[in-house]
Design a protein around this motif. Structure first.
Motif, mmCIF file in Angstrom:
data_model
loop_
_atom_site.group_PDB
_atom_site.id
_atom_site.type_symbol
_atom_site.label_atom_id
_atom_site.label_comp_id
_atom_site.label_asym_id
_atom_site.label_seq_id
_atom_site.Cartn_x
_atom_site.Cartn_y
_atom_site.Cartn_z
ATOM 1 N N ALA A 319 0.833 -1.213 0.000
ATOM 2 C CA ALA A 319 0.000 0.000 0.000
ATOM 3 C C ALA A 319 0.865 1.259 0.000
ATOM 4 N N ARG A 320 2.145 1.102 0.347
ATOM 5 C CA ARG A 320 3.042 2.269 0.357
ATOM 6 C C ARG A 320 3.741 2.479 -0.985
ATOM 7 N N VAL A 321 3.515 1.571 -1.952
ATOM 8 C CA VAL A 321 4.201 1.700 -3.251
ATOM 9 C C VAL A 321 3.301 2.437 -4.248
ATOM 10 N N PHE A 322 3.829 3.509 -4.811
ATOM 11 C CA PHE A 322 3.132 4.284 -5.841
ATOM 12 C C PHE A 322 3.929 4.157 -7.137
ATOM 13 N N THR A 323 3.232 4.192 -8.257
ATOM 14 C CA THR A 323 3.937 4.158 -9.539
ATOM 15 C C THR A 323 3.563 5.388 -10.352
ATOM 16 N N GLY A 325 4.436 7.278 -14.604
ATOM 17 C CA GLY A 325 5.075 7.105 -15.908
ATOM 18 C C GLY A 325 4.847 5.702 -16.457
ATOM 19 N N ALA A 326 5.930 5.104 -16.977
ATOM 20 C CA ALA A 326 5.809 3.795 -17.630
ATOM 21 C C ALA A 326 5.696 2.652 -16.636
ATOM 22 N N SER A 327 5.869 2.949 -15.351
ATOM 23 C CA SER A 327 5.843 1.844 -14.388
ATOM 24 C C SER A 327 4.418 1.610 -13.900
ATOM 25 N N GLY A 328 4.174 0.394 -13.432
ATOM 26 C CA GLY A 328 2.841 0.084 -12.916
ATOM 27 C C GLY A 328 2.826 -1.277 -12.258
ATOM 28 N N PHE A 329 1.963 -1.394 -11.265
ATOM 29 C CA PHE A 329 1.775 -2.702 -10.629
ATOM 30 C C PHE A 329 0.326 -2.772 -10.160
ATOM 31 N N PRO A 330 -0.380 -3.873 -10.477
ATOM 32 C CA PRO A 330 -1.796 -3.919 -10.093
ATOM 33 C C PRO A 330 -1.965 -3.792 -8.583
ATOM 34 N N GLY A 331 -2.860 -2.922 -8.175
ATOM 35 C CA GLY A 331 -3.124 -2.733 -6.751
ATOM 36 C C GLY A 331 -2.305 -1.604 -6.147
ATOM 37 N N CYS A 332 -1.304 -1.098 -6.857
ATOM 38 C CA CYS A 332 -0.539 0.057 -6.365
ATOM 39 C C CYS A 332 -1.111 1.320 -7.024
ATOM 40 N N THR A 333 -1.156 2.417 -6.259
ATOM 41 C CA THR A 333 -1.715 3.651 -6.819
ATOM 42 C C THR A 333 -0.783 4.193 -7.900
ATOM 43 N N HIS A 334 -1.366 4.472 -9.069
ATOM 44 C CA HIS A 334 -0.593 5.016 -10.182
ATOM 45 C C HIS A 334 -0.912 6.502 -10.314
ATOM 46 N N ILE A 335 0.115 7.318 -10.379
ATOM 47 C CA ILE A 335 -0.111 8.762 -10.493
ATOM 48 C C ILE A 335 0.222 9.206 -11.915
ATOM 49 N N GLU A 336 -0.799 9.693 -12.601
ATOM 50 C CA GLU A 336 -0.648 10.129 -13.990
ATOM 51 C C GLU A 336 -0.423 11.636 -14.041
ATOM 52 N N LYS A 337 0.060 12.066 -15.165
ATOM 53 C CA LYS A 337 0.166 13.509 -15.436
ATOM 54 C C LYS A 337 -1.224 14.098 -15.621
ATOM 55 N N ASP A 338 -1.426 15.347 -15.226
ATOM 56 C CA ASP A 338 -2.693 15.992 -15.569
ATOM 57 C C ASP A 338 -2.567 16.617 -16.959
ATOM 58 N N GLU A 339 -3.630 17.315 -17.377
ATOM 59 C CA GLU A 339 -3.633 17.858 -18.744
ATOM 60 C C GLU A 339 -2.495 18.832 -18.999
ATOM 61 N N ASP A 340 -2.038 19.505 -17.932
ATOM 62 C CA ASP A 340 -0.950 20.476 -18.111
ATOM 63 C C ASP A 340 0.429 19.838 -17.981
ATOM 64 N N GLY A 341 0.456 18.531 -17.823
ATOM 65 C CA GLY A 341 1.761 17.857 -17.715
ATOM 66 C C GLY A 341 2.288 17.830 -16.283
ATOM 67 N N ASN A 342 1.474 18.270 -15.315
ATOM 68 C CA ASN A 342 1.924 18.235 -13.916
ATOM 69 C C ASN A 342 1.530 16.923 -13.246
ATOM 70 N N LYS A 343 2.228 16.589 -12.186
ATOM 71 C CA LYS A 343 1.866 15.412 -11.397
ATOM 72 C C LYS A 343 1.589 15.859 -9.970
ATOM 73 N N ASP A 344 0.573 15.287 -9.393
ATOM 74 C CA ASP A 344 0.208 15.657 -8.036
ATOM 75 C C ASP A 344 0.605 14.518 -7.093
ATOM 76 N N PHE A 345 1.676 14.749 -6.344
ATOM 77 C CA PHE A 345 2.166 13.720 -5.428
ATOM 78 C C PHE A 345 1.652 13.924 -4.000
ATOM 79 N N SER A 346 0.574 14.720 -3.838
ATOM 80 C CA SER A 346 0.126 15.039 -2.476
ATOM 81 C C SER A 346 -0.309 13.776 -1.698
ATOM 82 N N ALA A 347 -0.848 12.779 -2.399
ATOM 83 C CA ALA A 347 -1.271 11.557 -1.680
ATOM 84 C C ALA A 347 -0.051 10.874 -1.051
ATOM 85 N N ILE A 348 1.071 10.930 -1.746
ATOM 86 C CA ILE A 348 2.293 10.308 -1.219
ATOM 87 C C ILE A 348 2.794 11.103 -0.010
ATOM 88 N N ILE A 349 2.727 12.424 -0.144
ATOM 89 C CA ILE A 349 3.221 13.287 0.934
ATOM 90 C C ILE A 349 2.340 13.123 2.186
#
Ligand code: SF4
Ligand code: SF3
Length: 545
Positions: A319-323, A325-349
């Motif tokens: 549950a502590r592993v986030f992915t 970009g090109a990485s991914g693992f089923p069941g881990c939260t994946h953080i995508e870019k938004d429309e402006d190309g930014n990423k929001d890592f607040s859930a990790i923080i």
């Protein structure tokens, strides 16, 4: 027994032959087959784009980037999420179908460019018939896969450069032309050998592109001592190769009371001037990728995987592993870019704030930052040391680390090297000897770490510069030996790049790739003097004779 899958793209492939039931890496047969299908439809799309270029059409950056990410997703240990592959197959087909309408001479196209489907059931039906073993001639198969794996590594490097807004149309054109060529049954073995060497040429260009992107964005790596102990604050651990993700994370954690640590291939980020301004960028935690299970457990905080290498996480820390970009693992939260190309890592923080500080597993410092600019600044000192005989030889030991016990060879080899030799390294291979305290020669550390695996480019630049300084005709006349460790496909492009630069007599271990047929090995031996490794004792004798 019928194969459930077939994959032999990495060094840890089962029995040194191929994974047929499930991946040693943890890849399921479903993912392996879907990756085969994704490569197949990407070849089809590439044949279409290559035909359109032949008609004078321009291919959009979006399509170029889509292809590169498809390739990156299939690299060993990057993405284990089957849904991602279903989605990318569907999207690739839709991009291809739209472009296909513009191709004037469709009769010449391969089935890969013409096949289409909509449902997962159709994809599942198709995928077992498009894998590696479909090419029956083992030499043709071997060369096709050598090119494809090299291109996968190249694609990863291009993707990182693209994230920093650096790009190269000639590289995209080559990637797509080469992929299309792997569908062409009329190509002879000689033509495929030529394509392999051309892949190396573009490997050099791709690594140069990324080097330019990294250094122009973050400055030139400089000699840096990196803390390997821990602080008292909760931390976020970032791994993989993507420096842009690190930059975003450092910006978002600034002043938050959360510390940021690197793991594995992210360690060299500490060498860049731009990241030194972040007071919460504390150090490096742990070792190479394959020690994740223990090190992610004891880290206590969230982990951000930006690329390969992911080891399937244990339930205790999954549950502590986030992915991203090109990485991914089923069941881990994946953080995508938004429309402006930014990423929001607040859930990790936010998660980090609830976690304990990391448990200390090591203490002290390691030194690195010996990329081309820094080493060339020390060139006079190095040349003097060579001329005076203080340095007898350099050993390029770049590449990958891995979990097989046979890799202890590299630790033993580093320990057994005489005191008048220098190790030049890049990639996660370094963890086999970067904490051995091998001392220095007239102030020059005996292990010079240039950076990530892509920074093997730096080692080539340094070698070419030394050739010039010593007034030599041939790079092979330098007192440099190449003892490279490989694991996944980025090391394949590094190897092909070195061959393109004319480097001969490279030793490649711990085992030669399973995808090299005996005849292809012979070609590599006859033309480039490539060999495997032996015992430490024999190899040291051989190298020093
Ligand atoms: Fe096996 Fe390596 Fe392929 Fe994983 S990537 S399935 S370990 S050959
Ligand atoms: Fe390591 Fe995966 Fe290859 Fe970038 S992190 S070198 S193995």
């Amino acid at each position: 027994m019928e194969n459930k899958m077939f994959c032999f793209q990495c060094q840890e492939t089962a029995g040194c032959k191929g994974c047929t039931v499930s991946g040693v890496c943890g890849k399921t047969p479903e993912v392996a087959n879907n990756q085969d299908l994704l490569i197949y439809v990407t070849k089809g799309l590439s044949e279409v784009t290559t035909a359109l270029r032949g008609q004078g059409e321009t291919i959009s950056p979006e399509v170029n980037h889509y292809i590169v990410i498809n390739l990156f997703n299939t690299i060993t240990n990057a993405n284990f999420d089957n849904e991602v592959f279903y989605q990318r197959v569907a999207e690739t087909l839709s991009i291809k179908n739209a472009l296909l309408t513009k191709v004037t001479n469709k009769e010449t196209l391969h089935e890969a460019a013409l096949w289409t489907a909509l449902s997962k059931e159709e994809f599942d039906e198709k995928s077992p018939s498009v894998g590696v073993l479909v090419t029956e001639n083992e030499d043709v198969r071997s060369l096709r896969e050598l090119v494809i794996y090299g291109i996968k590594g190249l694609a990863a490097y291009v993707k990182h450069a693209n994230e920093l807004k650096h790009d190269s149309n000639p590289i995209h054109e080559f990637i797509q032309r080469a992929l299309a060529s792997t569908l062409d049954d009329s190509l002879t073995v000689d033509q495929l050998v030529a394509l392999t060497l051309e892949t190396g040429k573009f490997g050099v260009e791709g690594m140069a592109l990324l080097d330019g992107a990294n250094t122009q964005t973050y400055g030139n790596p400089e000699i840096t001592k990196v803390n390997i102990g821990v602080g008292k604050n909760p931390g976020i651990l970032i791994s993989g190769h993507d420096l842009k993700d690190l930059e975003i994370l450092l910006e978002q954690t600034k002043g938050s009371g959360i510390d940021v640590y690197t793991h594995s291939e992210m360690l060299p980020a500490h060498y860049y001037p731009a990241f030194k301004k972040y007071s919460n960028f504390i150090g490096n935690y742990g070792n190479a990728w394959w020690k994740q299970k223990e090190e992610f457990e004891s880290f206590n905080g969230p982990i951000l995987m930006t690329t390969n290498c992911i080891v399937p996480p244990k339930a205790s820390y999954k549950a502590r592993v986030f992915t991203t970009g090109a990485s991914g693992f089923p069941g881990c939260t994946h953080i995508e870019k938004d429309e402006d190309g930014n990423k929001d890592f607040s859930a990790i923080i936010e998660m980090a704030k609830q976690c304990e500080a990391p448990i200390q597993i090591e203490e002290g410092e390691i030194i690195g930052g010996f990329a081309h600019n820094q080493v060339l600044a020390l060139a006079d000192q190095i040349v003097d040391a060579v001329k005076s005989g203080a340095i007898k030889k350099f050993f390029v030991m770049a590449g990958c680390d891995g979990r097989q016990k046979s890799r202890e060879y590299y630790t033993d080899f580093a320990k057994a090297l005489p005191d008048d030799t220098i190790i030049m390294t890049a990639g996660c291979a370094k963890y086999k000897y970067n904490k051995l305290n091998l001392g220095d020669i007239n102030g020059i550390p005996r292990v010079l770490d240039a950076g990530q695996c892509n920074d093997s480019y730096s080692l080539a630049v340094i070698a070419l510069k030394l050739k010039e300084v010593f007034g030599l005709e041939d790079i092979n006349e330098l007192p440099i030996e190449f003892n490279i460790a490989w694991y996944e496909q980025k090391a394949v492009i590094v190897l092909l790049a070195l061959l393109h630069l004319g480097v001969k007599n490279i030793h490649l271990g711990p085992t030669l790739p399973a995808f090299l047929s005996p005849n292809v090995v012979n070609v590599l031996v006859e033309n480039f003097g490539i060999s495997g490794i032996g015992t430490v004792e024999d190899d040291i004798k051989l190298f020093l004779q």
